[in-house]
Write a protein that holds these residues in place. Structure first.
Motif, short mmCIF file in Angstrom:
data_model
loop_
_atom_site.label_atom_id
_atom_site.label_comp_id
_atom_site.label_asym_id
_atom_site.label_seq_id
_atom_site.Cartn_x
_atom_site.Cartn_y
_atom_site.Cartn_z
N ASP A 131 0.85 -1.16 0.02
CA ASP A 131 -0.11 -0.08 0.11
C ASP A 131 0.77 1.17 0.00
O ASP A 131 1.54 1.46 0.96
CB ASP A 131 -0.79 -0.09 1.44
CG ASP A 131 -1.95 1.15 1.32
OD1 ASP A 131 -1.66 2.15 0.50
OD2 ASP A 131 -2.82 0.90 2.10
N THR A 132 0.85 1.98 -1.12
CA THR A 132 1.78 3.20 -1.34
C THR A 132 1.46 4.41 -0.21
O THR A 132 2.43 5.20 0.02
CB THR A 132 1.87 3.59 -2.68
OG1 THR A 132 0.91 3.74 -3.08
CG2 THR A 132 2.63 2.66 -3.60
N GLN A 133 0.26 4.15 0.26
CA GLN A 133 -0.04 5.42 1.13
C GLN A 133 0.43 5.18 2.52
O GLN A 133 0.63 6.00 3.11
CB GLN A 133 -1.78 5.30 1.38
CG GLN A 133 -2.56 5.70 0.07
CD GLN A 133 -2.30 7.09 -0.15
OE1 GLN A 133 -2.32 8.09 0.63
NE2 GLN A 133 -1.82 7.45 -1.35
N ILE A 134 1.03 3.85 2.86
CA ILE A 134 1.43 3.65 4.19
C ILE A 134 2.90 3.71 4.08
O ILE A 134 3.54 3.03 3.32
CB ILE A 134 0.96 2.08 4.53
CG1 ILE A 134 -0.46 1.83 4.53
CG2 ILE A 134 1.55 1.73 5.85
CD1 ILE A 134 -1.37 2.85 5.70
N ARG A 135 2.98 4.72 5.08
CA ARG A 135 4.73 5.01 5.30
C ARG A 135 5.29 4.56 6.60
O ARG A 135 6.44 4.26 6.82
CB ARG A 135 4.93 6.29 5.17
CG ARG A 135 4.53 6.97 4.14
CD ARG A 135 5.06 8.71 3.70
NE ARG A 135 4.36 9.00 2.43
CZ ARG A 135 4.89 10.00 2.16
NH1 ARG A 135 5.72 10.99 2.92
NH2 ARG A 135 4.58 10.63 0.88
N VAL A 136 4.33 4.14 7.59
CA VAL A 136 4.95 3.62 8.87
C VAL A 136 3.92 2.68 9.50
O VAL A 136 2.71 2.77 9.14
CB VAL A 136 5.05 4.86 9.92
CG1 VAL A 136 5.60 4.12 11.07
CG2 VAL A 136 5.80 6.01 9.32
N VAL A 137 4.22 1.65 10.21
CA VAL A 137 3.59 0.67 10.95
C VAL A 137 3.58 0.89 12.19
O VAL A 137 4.68 0.81 12.80
CB VAL A 137 3.86 -0.98 10.06
CG1 VAL A 137 3.27 -1.70 11.01
CG2 VAL A 137 3.54 -0.80 8.78
N ILE A 138 2.70 0.54 12.80
CA ILE A 138 2.56 0.33 14.50
C ILE A 138 2.28 -1.12 14.78
O ILE A 138 1.11 -1.40 14.15
CB ILE A 138 1.52 1.33 15.03
CG1 ILE A 138 1.99 2.89 14.88
CG2 ILE A 138 1.51 1.11 16.61
CD1 ILE A 138 1.11 3.98 15.25
N ILE A 139 2.75 -1.73 15.68
CA ILE A 139 2.28 -2.85 15.76
C ILE A 139 2.03 -2.86 17.69
O ILE A 139 2.94 -2.24 18.44
CB ILE A 139 3.43 -4.05 16.04
CG1 ILE A 139 3.92 -4.17 14.36
CG2 ILE A 139 2.96 -5.36 16.50
CD1 ILE A 139 4.87 -5.22 14.15
N THR A 140 0.89 -3.36 18.11
CA THR A 140 0.56 -3.31 19.60
C THR A 140 -0.31 -4.47 19.96
O THR A 140 -0.61 -5.47 19.00
CB THR A 140 -0.17 -1.90 19.89
OG1 THR A 140 -0.32 -1.88 21.17
CG2 THR A 140 -1.60 -1.97 19.15
#
Ligand code: CAA
Length: 257
Positions: A47-56
């Motif tokens: 997904d080119t919109q996504i620049r950062v991922v958070i895992i929780t």
């Protein structure tokens, strides 16, 4: 968008949030959850919109309380080594080498494979109730998802050895002092803080972020150490200490080694 059994995947602006949802098992990592984390990360990658991922983790008690002990309780040495190999290759190395930053938002216990998940991530922040540890030796095991390599790299050998050899947990203020995490927040502000951090990264050039990650991680692959960890982790499964450690956990008593 794909749906998952033990994972929620949500997006907000440039950020994807992966929440592990096995609250009754304190979000312990079983095979399906590990597979789903990889699938969700692949989804965020494409997904080119996504620049950062958070895992929780779901709930306020645990980020992840480790690999799922019930799933590997009857494994032999070969299966134990395969567990480490499979996990390291398809998830933990994959996370460390992921081309977008991954923020571990640690909302409670981060133990064993749970701490290793956070260690493989790019940055770690935590709520004030978080607890961190590699308690594997209390199960007759050693960390098998890269913890013996990444914890010393991040907090230094002495502190890492103390944590691994005592199996003791440390709290969020000590973790901050050790440099294991970079920020402590109130529980109800953790995700907000993670998003603010994500925004501070996401405003920059995505290709430059990828290059920073590549350059920083170039030297952190002491493959021999990771390979030895897999061998030693597997060998633990054929010992009477492993049987005693895991049986004691399942029976809710202290092990006798
Ligand atoms: N695997 C499977 N189930 C787990 C689990 C795990 N890692 N951690 C917790 N659970 C389960 C418990 O069995 C319990 O299930 P039941 O209600 O069905 O009995 C439920 O989650 C709640 O846990 P507790 O009742 O134990 O909760 P507590 O508040 O008394 O204690 C805890 C919390 C200190 C985190 C304790 O659960 C604990 O010590 N968990 C195990 C931590 C651990 O040893 N992690 C390392 C796993 S090995 C590993 O990760 C290997 C590797 O490197 C690859």
């Amino acid at each position: 968008m794909k749906t998952f059994q033990f994972l929620e995947y949500q997006t907000q602006k440039h950020t994807a949030v992966l929440t592990i949802v096995r609250p009754k098992q304190l979000n312990a990592l079983n095979t399906i959850t590990l597979k789903e984390i990889r699938e969700a990360l692949l989804q965020a990658l494409s997904d080119t919109q996504i620049r950062v991922v958070i895992i929780t983790g779901s709930g306020s008690k645990a980020f992840v309380a480790g690999a799922d002990i019930k799933e590997f309780a009857h494994f032999n040495a070969k299966q134990g080594k395969e567990l480490a190999e499979q996990g390291q290759t398809s998830i933990f190395d994959f996370i460390e080498n992921y081309p977008k930053p991954i923020i571990a938002a640690i909302n409670g216990f981060a133990l064993g494979g749970g701490l290793e998940l956070a260690l493989a991530s790019t940055v770690r922040i935590a709520s004030s109730n978080a607890k961190f540890g590699l308690p594997e030796v209390g199960l007759g095991l050693i960390p098998g998802y890269g913890g013996t390599q990444r914890l010393p790299e991040i907090i230094g050998k002495g502190r890492a050895l103390e944590m691994m050899l005592t199996a003791d947990m440390i709290d969020a203020s000590k973790a901050l002092d050790y440099g294991l995490i970079t920020e402590v927040t109130f529980s109800d502000k953790l995700l907000e803080s993670a998003h603010l951090l994500a925004d501070r990264m996401a405003k920059n050039s995505p290709s430059a972020l990828t290059s920073v990650l590549k350059a920083v991680h170039y030297n952190s692959h002491r493959k021999d150490g990771y390979a030895l960890e897999k061998d030693l982790f597997g060998a633990c499964f054929d010992t009477s200490d492993f049987k005693e450690g895991v049986t004691a956990f399942l029976e809710g008593r202290k092990p006798k080694f």
